[in-house]
Design a protein around this motif. Sequence first.
Motif, PDB file in Angstrom:
ATOM      1  N   MET A   1       7.247  13.480   6.328  1.00 58.49           N
ATOM      2  CA  MET A   1       7.532  13.039   7.775  1.00 58.49           C
ATOM      3  C   MET A   1       8.343  14.088   8.510  1.00 58.49           C
ATOM      4  N   PHE A 212       6.784   4.234   9.818  1.00 60.70           N
ATOM      5  CA  PHE A 212       7.702   5.024   8.814  1.00 60.70           C
ATOM      6  C   PHE A 212       8.489   4.170   8.157  1.00 60.70           C
ATOM      7  N   ARG A 231       4.322   2.752   4.524  1.00 65.20           N
ATOM      8  CA  ARG A 231       5.085   3.704   3.819  1.00 65.20           C
ATOM      9  C   ARG A 231       4.419   3.978   2.317  1.00 65.20           C
TER      10      ARG A 231
ATOM     11  N   GLU B  29      16.958   5.627   3.883  1.00 65.72           N
ATOM     12  CA  GLU B  29      15.824   6.029   4.062  1.00 65.72           C
ATOM     13  C   GLU B  29      16.029   6.793   5.518  1.00 65.72           C
ATOM     14  N   PHE B  30      16.780   6.825   6.345  1.00 72.42           N
ATOM     15  CA  PHE B  30      17.090   7.486   7.563  1.00 72.42           C
ATOM     16  C   PHE B  30      17.721   8.809   7.433  1.00 72.42           C
ATOM     17  N   GLN B  32      16.817  11.003   5.456  1.00 69.60           N
ATOM     18  CA  GLN B  32      15.720  11.942   5.534  1.00 69.60           C
ATOM     19  C   GLN B  32      15.551  12.385   6.781  1.00 69.60           C
ATOM     20  N   TRP B  33      15.583  11.872   7.963  1.00 68.25           N
ATOM     21  CA  TRP B  33      15.625  12.377   9.422  1.00 68.25           C
ATOM     22  C   TRP B  33      16.729  12.924  10.044  1.00 68.25           C
TER      23      TRP B  33
END
Lengths: 245, 303
Positions: A1, A212, A231, B29-30, B32-33
Amino acid sequence: MKQGFYTVLENEPLTEQVFRMRLGGDTSPITAPGQFVNIRLAGRFLRRPISVCEWTEGELTIIYKVVGAGTAQMAAMRGGELDLLCGLGNGYDTAPSGASPLLIGGGVGVPPLYGLAKALKREGKDVSVILGFRSAREVFYEKEFAALGARVTVTTEDGSAGVRGFVTDALRNAAPYTYTYSCGPEPMLRAVYGAAATDGQFSFEERMGCGFGACMGCSCRTVTGFKRICREGPVLRREEILWER
Amino acid sequence: MGEMNVRLCGIELKNPVIPASGTFGYGWEFAQWYDINILGTFSCKGTTREPRFGNPTPRIAECPSGMINAVGLQNPGVRAVIDEELPRLRRCYDGKIMANISGFSVEEYAEVAALMAAEEQVGWLEVNISCPNVHGGGMSFGTSPRAAAEVTRAVRAVTDKPVILKLSPNVTDVTEIARACEAEGADGVSLINTLLGMRIDVRRRRPVIANRMGGLSGPAVFPVALRMVYQTARAVKIPVVGMGGVRAAEDVIEMMLAGATAVGVGAANLVDPCACRDIIAALPEAMDRYGIRSLAECIGGCD
């Protein structure tokens, strides 16, 4: 992503309502056929999720149908740049395909199967494809699949091209196959699930907020618990699907 | 460079930017951003006693400058949050989180609050009182000063950690609810939750969302949120966390001028996963532009 900006290299109609757009940019986030991108459009709050048809290093192709104001805006683009979230979702797993997989697509469910067919051919598989449309005017990518060396059967509901009827009518008469991969509207997926003689993978569509995994807008129940179509999906394996969704 | 730090209920934040509940999962999960340690803190997904699937789909509808959601508090339940989500978060986040909790009875609020507050990673409790009270005819706790006060009292009784009540904007006078919470010992209030809204699929002549109605968020609600933050900040002495349609550094400053001590960012995270990172990065320049040396000093700075 990954988020990035992509150049519109080409944007041309394949049928009255279906367009193909080639985009230049970083395709490294794409790891499997059946994944999607989420496209930001000027003046629209939510992004538009569209499956990836095929990709090479530095270029990806999407095929989309004009269904509302957002996709109409896309269709009007001549060049320019698009903000994409790229490489979303799980995509198809080619490992369990066996020697002769059968791919079944309906309408704009057809595009991701093209990238899948390419990947399966690269692995030396004997690929058959059933492409379902409403009428001859809506048929696209028949030749492109054939050019990959896949056996192609087209079905149309009104019989104006190929076999008259639904994809399942062709599926019941299909030569023996080892596995199925499908993508299309949910009624089609249910019918394929009922008619298929083997295991398979099914790609689902759902209204998404983020694409996402953050908003939980596209959740579904499966045998193995709650999953997010964006996802843990959009591809679910046959054995985990609960049709009560 | 100007100072961005603020204090929220006695805990220091390096900046006032807080991803809002329901738009940031349980944080990890954020990661990875971007590095989520840059955040002031974040508010986790609304957590209930039992695991919840939430509402049927479709749960999302687009709107001009915003979106409606009717997710229905999907979450894995407080046990799984403590056993699975928080340990995962610990690997990528050093700070304290704001634990957003929900309940369908006063007892459930108290139980979930006690369990979450006992976790070392939890800095604040944010109590969502927009859910229906199953013992009170299904009316939302947040629409009655008495019910809001009752929830506040119950949560207050089980923890010494800061308790922030998240208020619903779907009321006649939000300040009345805020004062009721303050009177029962709330350490802060956060607002606004989403505004009740609806879309109809004209072709099918039925609501877009399976639940028929849902909560409107996004830039469309910013002026309404700002107005309610302004009114509430003048009605109570406890800090106000302002949120609703914030998407840029300027919006953060505007919310703070209206009286917010810290500022939540919600729907923007769903369109741009790096929204909060970009807002924080843009804050120093925006502060310079408006001659702001310290963000803390501009809280409630609007006449």
